[in-house]
Scaffold this active site. Structure first.
Site, PDB file in Angstrom:
ATOM      1  CG  LEU A 127      -2.098   0.756   1.400  1.00  0.00           C
ATOM      2  CD1 LEU A 127      -3.158   0.231   0.437  1.00  0.00           C
ATOM      3  CD2 LEU A 127      -2.633   0.659   2.834  1.00  0.00           C
ATOM      4  CG  HIS A 128       3.051   2.815  -3.005  1.00  0.00           C
ATOM      5  ND1 HIS A 128       2.637   1.680  -3.634  1.00  0.00           N
ATOM      6  CD2 HIS A 128       3.435   3.663  -3.989  1.00  0.00           C
ATOM      7  CE1 HIS A 128       2.773   1.818  -4.939  1.00  0.00           C
ATOM      8  NE2 HIS A 128       3.256   3.014  -5.187  1.00  0.00           N
ATOM      9  NE  ARG A 129      -0.894   3.403  -7.216  1.00  0.00           N
ATOM     10  CZ  ARG A 129       0.252   3.569  -7.858  1.00  0.00           C
ATOM     11  NH1 ARG A 129       0.821   4.749  -7.920  1.00  0.00           N
ATOM     12  NH2 ARG A 129       0.829   2.576  -8.469  1.00  0.00           N
ATOM     13  CG  ASP A 186      -1.773   1.128  -3.118  1.00  0.00           C
ATOM     14  OD1 ASP A 186      -0.655   0.561  -3.181  1.00  0.00           O
ATOM     15  OD2 ASP A 186      -1.994   2.115  -2.381  1.00  0.00           O
TER      16      ASP A 186
END
Ligand code: UD1
Length: 375
Positions: A210-212, A285
Protein backbone atom coordinates in the site's frame (compact mmCIF):
# COMPACT_ATOMS: atom_id res chain seq x y z
CA UNK A 1 28.76 1.08 -35.51
CA UNK A 2 27.85 0.83 -31.83
CA UNK A 3 24.91 3.02 -30.76
CA UNK A 4 24.63 4.40 -27.24
CA UNK A 5 21.27 3.95 -25.54
CA UNK A 6 20.60 5.55 -22.16
CA UNK A 7 18.25 3.34 -20.16
CA UNK A 8 16.58 5.39 -17.42
CA UNK A 9 15.33 4.20 -14.03
CA UNK A 10 14.53 6.14 -10.91
CA UNK A 11 12.03 4.45 -8.65
CA UNK A 12 11.55 0.93 -7.37
CA UNK A 13 9.03 -0.24 -10.01
CA UNK A 14 11.47 0.78 -12.78
CA UNK A 15 14.27 -1.53 -11.74
CA UNK A 16 12.50 -4.80 -12.62
CA UNK A 17 11.69 -3.33 -16.05
CA UNK A 18 15.18 -2.16 -16.97
CA UNK A 19 16.81 -5.42 -15.82
CA UNK A 20 15.56 -7.66 -18.66
CA UNK A 21 16.11 -4.83 -21.17
CA UNK A 22 19.70 -4.38 -20.03
CA UNK A 23 20.44 -8.12 -20.05
CA UNK A 24 18.86 -8.56 -23.51
CA UNK A 25 20.77 -5.56 -24.92
CA UNK A 26 24.06 -7.21 -24.04
CA UNK A 27 23.32 -9.89 -26.64
CA UNK A 28 23.48 -7.23 -29.37
CA UNK A 29 26.98 -5.87 -30.05
CA UNK A 30 25.40 -2.96 -31.97
CA UNK A 31 23.93 -1.56 -28.75
CA UNK A 32 25.97 0.12 -26.03
CA UNK A 33 23.45 0.31 -23.20
CA UNK A 34 24.20 2.55 -20.18
CA UNK A 35 22.02 2.73 -17.08
CA UNK A 36 21.01 6.12 -15.71
CA UNK A 37 19.63 6.02 -12.14
CA UNK A 38 18.02 9.33 -11.27
CA UNK A 39 18.16 8.71 -7.51
CA UNK A 40 14.41 9.29 -7.09
CA UNK A 41 14.54 6.26 -4.78
CA UNK A 42 17.73 6.05 -2.76
CA UNK A 43 17.27 3.93 0.40
CA UNK A 44 19.20 0.65 0.17
CA UNK A 45 15.91 -1.30 0.43
CA UNK A 46 14.23 0.74 -2.30
CA UNK A 47 17.12 0.82 -4.75
CA UNK A 48 20.47 -0.95 -4.37
CA UNK A 49 18.89 -4.14 -3.05
CA UNK A 50 17.07 -4.39 -6.39
CA UNK A 51 20.22 -3.88 -8.45
CA UNK A 52 21.79 -6.77 -6.53
CA UNK A 53 18.77 -9.09 -6.83
CA UNK A 54 18.35 -8.35 -10.52
CA UNK A 55 22.04 -8.81 -11.36
CA UNK A 56 22.35 -5.25 -12.60
CA UNK A 57 25.70 -3.45 -12.52
CA UNK A 58 26.02 -0.25 -10.49
CA UNK A 59 24.37 2.54 -12.51
CA UNK A 60 26.71 4.12 -15.04
CA UNK A 61 25.24 7.53 -14.18
CA UNK A 62 23.65 8.36 -10.81
CA UNK A 63 21.82 11.70 -10.59
CA UNK A 64 21.14 12.06 -6.81
CA UNK A 65 17.67 13.54 -7.32
CA UNK A 66 16.20 12.41 -3.97
CA UNK A 67 12.73 13.18 -2.60
CA UNK A 68 10.74 16.40 -2.53
CA UNK A 69 7.77 18.04 -4.17
CA UNK A 70 6.87 16.83 -7.65
CA UNK A 71 8.21 20.02 -9.21
CA UNK A 72 11.43 20.02 -7.16
CA UNK A 73 12.16 16.35 -7.81
CA UNK A 74 11.33 16.55 -11.52
CA UNK A 75 13.40 19.70 -11.96
CA UNK A 76 16.48 18.22 -10.24
CA UNK A 77 16.30 15.15 -12.47
CA UNK A 78 15.94 17.31 -15.59
CA UNK A 79 18.95 19.50 -14.84
CA UNK A 80 21.20 16.53 -14.05
CA UNK A 81 19.99 14.40 -16.96
CA UNK A 82 20.52 17.22 -19.44
CA UNK A 83 24.21 17.28 -18.52
CA UNK A 84 24.49 13.52 -19.07
CA UNK A 85 22.76 13.73 -22.47
CA UNK A 86 24.97 16.60 -23.58
CA UNK A 87 28.11 14.72 -22.59
CA UNK A 88 27.07 11.29 -23.92
CA UNK A 89 25.03 12.30 -26.99
CA UNK A 90 23.04 9.05 -27.01
CA UNK A 91 21.30 7.72 -30.12
CA UNK A 92 18.23 6.90 -28.02
CA UNK A 93 16.83 7.49 -24.55
CA UNK A 94 14.68 4.67 -23.25
CA UNK A 95 12.27 5.34 -20.38
CA UNK A 96 10.00 2.85 -18.61
CA UNK A 97 6.75 3.13 -16.67
CA UNK A 98 5.15 6.27 -15.33
CA UNK A 99 7.16 7.76 -12.47
CA UNK A 100 8.52 11.30 -12.23
CA UNK A 101 11.88 10.13 -13.62
CA UNK A 102 10.11 8.84 -16.76
CA UNK A 103 8.52 12.22 -17.36
CA UNK A 104 11.62 14.28 -16.55
CA UNK A 105 14.03 12.35 -18.77
CA UNK A 106 11.70 12.09 -21.76
CA UNK A 107 11.21 15.88 -21.77
CA UNK A 108 14.96 16.52 -21.54
CA UNK A 109 15.78 14.10 -24.36
CA UNK A 110 13.13 15.49 -26.71
CA UNK A 111 14.29 19.07 -26.19
CA UNK A 112 17.79 17.92 -27.20
CA UNK A 113 16.28 16.23 -30.27
CA UNK A 114 17.18 12.75 -29.03
CA UNK A 115 14.61 10.05 -29.92
CA UNK A 116 12.67 8.67 -26.95
CA UNK A 117 11.36 5.12 -26.58
CA UNK A 118 8.67 4.57 -23.94
CA UNK A 119 8.36 1.05 -22.59
CA UNK A 120 4.91 0.38 -21.06
CA UNK A 121 3.31 3.10 -23.16
CA UNK A 122 -0.38 3.80 -23.67
CA UNK A 123 -1.76 2.84 -20.25
CA UNK A 124 -4.51 5.19 -19.06
CA UNK A 125 -6.40 5.23 -15.76
CA UNK A 126 -8.33 8.30 -16.98
CA UNK A 127 -7.85 9.64 -13.45
CA UNK A 128 -5.91 12.87 -13.68
CA UNK A 129 -5.63 13.19 -9.91
CA UNK A 130 -2.98 10.42 -10.12
CA UNK A 131 0.51 11.83 -10.64
CA UNK A 132 1.37 8.76 -12.72
CA UNK A 133 -1.47 9.51 -15.17
CA UNK A 134 0.01 12.95 -15.88
CA UNK A 135 3.42 11.32 -16.34
CA UNK A 136 1.97 8.77 -18.77
CA UNK A 137 0.11 11.39 -20.82
CA UNK A 138 3.05 13.77 -21.13
CA UNK A 139 5.61 11.04 -21.85
CA UNK A 140 3.46 9.50 -24.57
CA UNK A 141 2.70 12.90 -26.10
CA UNK A 142 6.39 13.39 -26.96
CA UNK A 143 7.81 9.85 -27.32
CA UNK A 144 8.91 8.50 -30.71
CA UNK A 145 8.55 4.75 -30.09
CA UNK A 146 5.88 3.03 -28.04
CA UNK A 147 6.16 -0.46 -26.57
CA UNK A 148 2.85 -1.70 -25.23
CA UNK A 149 1.87 -4.44 -22.84
CA UNK A 150 -1.81 -4.92 -23.54
CA UNK A 151 -4.40 -4.36 -26.30
CA UNK A 152 -6.13 -1.51 -24.42
CA UNK A 153 -2.91 0.50 -24.45
CA UNK A 154 -2.61 -0.02 -28.19
CA UNK A 155 -6.14 1.30 -28.67
CA UNK A 156 -5.42 4.34 -26.47
CA UNK A 157 -2.38 5.27 -28.54
CA UNK A 158 -4.23 4.81 -31.83
CA UNK A 159 -7.08 6.96 -30.53
CA UNK A 160 -4.53 9.63 -29.61
CA UNK A 161 -3.32 9.63 -33.22
CA UNK A 162 0.04 7.86 -32.88
CA UNK A 163 1.63 6.40 -36.02
CA UNK A 164 0.89 2.63 -35.89
CA UNK A 165 4.38 1.96 -37.36
CA UNK A 166 5.91 3.40 -34.20
CA UNK A 167 3.92 1.20 -31.84
CA UNK A 168 4.97 -2.36 -31.03
CA UNK A 169 2.80 -4.76 -29.07
CA UNK A 170 5.90 -6.11 -27.36
CA UNK A 171 4.34 -7.79 -24.34
CA UNK A 172 5.65 -7.05 -20.88
CA UNK A 173 9.32 -6.70 -19.90
CA UNK A 174 8.31 -6.99 -16.25
CA UNK A 175 6.99 -10.47 -17.01
CA UNK A 176 10.33 -11.33 -18.68
CA UNK A 177 11.98 -10.44 -15.39
CA UNK A 178 9.37 -12.27 -13.31
CA UNK A 179 9.95 -15.54 -15.15
CA UNK A 180 13.74 -15.16 -14.97
CA UNK A 181 13.63 -14.48 -11.24
CA UNK A 182 11.06 -17.17 -10.48
CA UNK A 183 13.44 -19.76 -11.91
CA UNK A 184 16.15 -18.58 -9.52
CA UNK A 185 14.03 -19.04 -6.39
CA UNK A 186 15.42 -22.37 -5.44
CA UNK A 187 15.57 -23.91 -2.01
CA UNK A 188 16.32 -21.25 0.55
CA UNK A 189 13.34 -19.55 2.10
CA UNK A 190 13.87 -15.92 3.15
CA UNK A 191 14.15 -15.09 6.83
CA UNK A 192 10.61 -13.67 6.91
CA UNK A 193 9.28 -17.10 6.10
CA UNK A 194 10.65 -18.78 9.22
CA UNK A 195 10.38 -15.74 11.54
CA UNK A 196 6.64 -15.65 10.99
CA UNK A 197 6.25 -19.45 10.94
CA UNK A 198 4.38 -19.13 7.68
CA UNK A 199 4.48 -22.78 6.74
CA UNK A 200 3.53 -24.14 10.17
CA UNK A 201 1.12 -21.57 11.56
CA UNK A 202 0.01 -19.29 8.74
CA UNK A 203 -0.10 -21.25 5.48
CA UNK A 204 -3.02 -19.25 4.12
CA UNK A 205 -1.39 -15.85 4.67
CA UNK A 206 -2.23 -12.78 2.59
CA UNK A 207 0.36 -10.37 1.18
CA UNK A 208 -0.24 -6.61 1.25
CA UNK A 209 1.35 -3.53 -0.32
CA UNK A 210 0.00 0.00 0.00
CA UNK A 211 1.59 3.29 -0.99
CA UNK A 212 -0.61 5.35 -3.34
CA UNK A 213 -0.93 8.96 -2.15
CA UNK A 214 -4.73 8.71 -2.68
CA UNK A 215 -4.84 5.82 -0.17
CA UNK A 216 -2.30 6.79 2.46
CA UNK A 217 -2.09 10.60 2.46
CA UNK A 218 -5.71 11.16 3.57
CA UNK A 219 -6.24 10.12 7.23
CA UNK A 220 -9.91 9.19 6.68
CA UNK A 221 -9.27 7.01 3.63
CA UNK A 222 -6.24 5.36 5.22
CA UNK A 223 -8.15 4.66 8.48
CA UNK A 224 -10.98 3.05 6.47
CA UNK A 225 -8.54 0.78 4.64
CA UNK A 226 -6.88 -0.17 7.94
CA UNK A 227 -10.27 -1.12 9.43
CA UNK A 228 -10.87 -3.48 6.49
CA UNK A 229 -7.38 -4.97 6.84
CA UNK A 230 -7.87 -5.50 10.58
CA UNK A 231 -11.11 -7.34 9.78
CA UNK A 232 -9.31 -9.59 7.25
CA UNK A 233 -6.51 -10.19 9.78
CA UNK A 234 -9.07 -11.89 12.06
CA UNK A 235 -9.10 -14.69 9.46
CA UNK A 236 -5.49 -14.87 8.28
CA UNK A 237 -2.09 -13.33 8.83
CA UNK A 238 -1.21 -10.48 6.49
CA UNK A 239 2.42 -9.87 5.50
CA UNK A 240 2.92 -6.15 4.94
CA UNK A 241 6.23 -4.79 3.65
CA UNK A 242 5.77 -1.09 4.40
CA UNK A 243 6.76 1.62 1.89
CA UNK A 244 8.58 4.60 3.52
CA UNK A 245 5.76 6.98 2.55
CA UNK A 246 3.18 4.67 4.17
CA UNK A 247 5.21 4.18 7.35
CA UNK A 248 5.46 7.95 7.83
CA UNK A 249 1.71 8.39 7.36
CA UNK A 250 0.84 5.50 9.72
CA UNK A 251 2.89 7.16 12.45
CA UNK A 252 1.56 10.64 11.70
CA UNK A 253 -2.09 9.49 11.83
CA UNK A 254 -1.55 7.15 14.82
CA UNK A 255 -3.13 4.20 13.02
CA UNK A 256 -3.20 0.90 14.91
CA UNK A 257 -2.91 -2.29 12.91
CA UNK A 258 -3.96 -5.71 14.23
CA UNK A 259 -1.21 -7.96 15.58
CA UNK A 260 -1.81 -10.44 12.78
CA UNK A 261 -0.65 -7.82 10.29
CA UNK A 262 3.10 -8.45 10.22
CA UNK A 263 4.92 -5.21 9.44
CA UNK A 264 8.10 -5.75 7.41
CA UNK A 265 10.67 -3.39 5.95
CA UNK A 266 10.55 -2.92 2.14
CA UNK A 267 11.66 -6.24 0.64
CA UNK A 268 14.05 -7.05 -2.17
CA UNK A 269 12.57 -8.39 -5.38
CA UNK A 270 13.26 -12.06 -4.75
CA UNK A 271 12.13 -12.10 -1.14
CA UNK A 272 8.88 -10.35 -2.05
CA UNK A 273 8.28 -12.76 -4.92
CA UNK A 274 9.01 -15.74 -2.69
CA UNK A 275 6.31 -14.54 -0.31
CA UNK A 276 3.55 -13.32 -2.63
CA UNK A 277 3.65 -16.14 -5.16
CA UNK A 278 2.34 -18.58 -2.52
CA UNK A 279 -0.02 -16.18 -0.75
CA UNK A 280 -3.70 -17.11 -0.76
CA UNK A 281 -4.45 -13.57 -1.86
CA UNK A 282 -2.53 -10.37 -2.63
CA UNK A 283 -4.01 -7.04 -1.50
CA UNK A 284 -2.40 -4.08 -3.22
CA UNK A 285 -2.59 -0.64 -4.78
CA UNK A 286 0.55 -1.22 -6.87
CA UNK A 287 0.34 -1.26 -10.65
CA UNK A 288 3.04 -3.87 -11.15
CA UNK A 289 1.68 -6.40 -8.68
CA UNK A 290 -1.70 -6.38 -10.43
CA UNK A 291 0.15 -7.65 -13.49
CA UNK A 292 2.60 -9.97 -11.79
CA UNK A 293 -0.19 -11.75 -9.89
CA UNK A 294 -2.03 -12.21 -13.18
CA UNK A 295 1.11 -13.66 -14.77
CA UNK A 296 1.46 -16.25 -11.99
CA UNK A 297 -2.27 -16.81 -11.40
CA UNK A 298 -2.41 -15.50 -7.81
CA UNK A 299 -5.75 -13.90 -6.71
CA UNK A 300 -5.37 -10.12 -6.40
CA UNK A 301 -7.54 -7.48 -4.75
CA UNK A 302 -6.70 -3.96 -5.91
CA UNK A 303 -7.46 -1.24 -3.38
CA UNK A 304 -8.33 1.35 -6.02
CA UNK A 305 -11.49 2.10 -7.96
CA UNK A 306 -9.79 2.17 -11.37
CA UNK A 307 -6.87 0.56 -13.14
CA UNK A 308 -4.76 1.56 -16.13
CA UNK A 309 -4.16 -2.18 -16.63
CA UNK A 310 -7.64 -3.49 -17.56
CA UNK A 311 -6.34 -6.76 -19.01
CA UNK A 312 -5.60 -7.92 -15.44
CA UNK A 313 -9.32 -7.68 -14.65
CA UNK A 314 -10.62 -8.92 -18.01
CA UNK A 315 -8.31 -11.91 -18.37
CA UNK A 316 -6.32 -12.11 -15.18
CA UNK A 317 -6.83 -12.61 -11.46
CA UNK A 318 -7.36 -8.98 -10.49
CA UNK A 319 -10.55 -7.59 -8.88
CA UNK A 320 -10.99 -3.87 -8.15
CA UNK A 321 -12.23 -3.18 -4.63
CA UNK A 322 -12.12 0.62 -4.32
CA UNK A 323 -11.45 1.98 -0.84
CA UNK A 324 -14.75 1.45 0.96
CA UNK A 325 -13.93 -0.86 3.93
CA UNK A 326 -17.00 -3.07 3.46
CA UNK A 327 -16.27 -3.46 -0.26
CA UNK A 328 -12.62 -4.34 0.41
CA UNK A 329 -13.65 -7.20 2.73
CA UNK A 330 -16.31 -8.43 0.26
CA UNK A 331 -13.86 -8.35 -2.63
CA UNK A 332 -11.28 -10.21 -0.58
CA UNK A 333 -13.85 -13.00 -0.01
CA UNK A 334 -14.72 -13.03 -3.69
CA UNK A 335 -11.03 -13.31 -4.62
CA UNK A 336 -10.50 -16.23 -2.23
CA UNK A 337 -13.49 -18.04 -3.75
CA UNK A 338 -12.20 -17.50 -7.27
CA UNK A 339 -9.15 -19.54 -6.23
CA UNK A 340 -5.76 -19.58 -7.86
CA UNK A 341 -5.39 -19.06 -11.57
CA UNK A 342 -8.87 -17.64 -12.21
CA UNK A 343 -9.63 -18.18 -15.92
CA UNK A 344 -6.11 -19.62 -16.23
CA UNK A 345 -5.34 -17.13 -18.96
CA UNK A 346 -2.10 -15.21 -19.44
CA UNK A 347 -2.40 -12.09 -21.61
CA UNK A 348 -0.97 -12.26 -25.14
CA UNK A 349 2.81 -11.79 -25.45
CA UNK A 350 3.36 -12.09 -21.70
CA UNK A 351 5.74 -14.89 -22.53
CA UNK A 352 9.16 -13.73 -21.32
CA UNK A 353 10.32 -12.44 -24.74
CA UNK A 354 9.24 -8.78 -24.66
CA UNK A 355 12.76 -7.33 -24.27
CA UNK A 356 14.02 -9.28 -27.24
CA UNK A 357 11.11 -8.03 -29.38
CA UNK A 358 11.87 -4.45 -28.35
CA UNK A 359 15.56 -4.58 -29.29
CA UNK A 360 14.86 -6.39 -32.55
CA UNK A 361 12.34 -3.71 -33.49
CA UNK A 362 14.69 -0.86 -32.55
CA UNK A 363 17.67 -2.38 -34.32
CA UNK A 364 15.72 -2.51 -37.55
CA UNK A 365 13.77 0.74 -37.16
CA UNK A 366 16.33 3.08 -35.69
CA UNK A 367 19.72 1.52 -36.39
CA UNK A 368 18.89 -0.19 -39.72
CA UNK A 369 20.18 -3.52 -38.45
CA UNK A 370 18.29 -6.63 -39.52
CA UNK A 371 18.47 -9.06 -36.61
CA UNK A 372 19.30 -12.65 -37.53
CA UNK A 373 16.09 -13.84 -35.92
CA UNK A 374 12.94 -11.72 -36.02
CA UNK A 375 11.15 -11.45 -32.65
C1 UD1 B 1 6.93 6.64 -6.64
C2 UD1 B 1 6.13 6.76 -7.97
C3 UD1 B 1 5.01 5.74 -7.99
C4 UD1 B 1 5.55 4.34 -7.71
C5 UD1 B 1 6.32 4.36 -6.39
C6 UD1 B 1 6.88 3.03 -6.00
C7 UD1 B 1 5.97 9.05 -8.88
C8 UD1 B 1 5.09 10.21 -9.04
N1 UD1 B 1 5.51 8.08 -8.05
O1 UD1 B 1 6.06 6.96 -5.58
O2 UD1 B 1 4.39 5.74 -9.25
O3 UD1 B 1 4.48 3.42 -7.65
O4 UD1 B 1 7.39 5.30 -6.53
O5 UD1 B 1 7.49 3.13 -4.77
O6 UD1 B 1 7.05 9.00 -9.45
N2 UD1 B 1 11.22 7.73 0.39
C9 UD1 B 1 12.19 7.25 1.20
N3 UD1 B 1 13.23 6.56 0.63
C10 UD1 B 1 13.31 6.34 -0.71
C11 UD1 B 1 12.30 6.84 -1.53
C12 UD1 B 1 11.27 7.55 -0.98
O7 UD1 B 1 12.15 7.42 2.41
O8 UD1 B 1 14.26 5.66 -1.16
C13 UD1 B 1 10.09 8.47 0.99
C14 UD1 B 1 10.32 9.95 1.04
O9 UD1 B 1 9.75 10.44 2.18
C15 UD1 B 1 9.54 10.45 -0.14
C16 UD1 B 1 8.37 9.47 -0.19
O10 UD1 B 1 8.93 8.22 0.23
O11 UD1 B 1 9.15 11.76 0.01
C17 UD1 B 1 7.76 9.31 -1.53
O12 UD1 B 1 8.76 9.04 -2.52
P1 UD1 B 1 8.52 9.48 -4.05
O13 UD1 B 1 9.61 9.00 -4.91
O14 UD1 B 1 8.18 10.94 -4.09
O15 UD1 B 1 7.17 8.77 -4.43
P2 UD1 B 1 6.62 7.30 -4.14
O16 UD1 B 1 5.46 7.42 -3.23
O17 UD1 B 1 7.71 6.34 -3.75
Amino acid sequence: MEQTVLLVAGARPNFMKIAPLYHAARKHPEIYCRIVHTGQHYDYDMSQAFFEDLDLPAPHYFLHAGSGSHAGQTARIMVAFEEVCQAVKPALVMVVGDVNSTLACSIVAKKLDIPVAHVEAGLRSCDRTMPEEINRLVTDSISDYFFVTEPGALENLRREGKDPQKILFSGHVMVDNLFQQNEKLVGVAPRTFSTHKLKEENPGYAFLTLHRPANVDDPGVFAGIVSALNRIAEERAILFPVHPRTRKKMEQFGLVLAEEIKLLPPLGFREALFLWKDASVVLTDSGGLQEETTALGVPCVTIRSNTERPITVEQGTNILAGTDPKKIVETYRQALKSGRGKNGCRPPNWDGRASERIWNYLLAELFSVRPAMAG
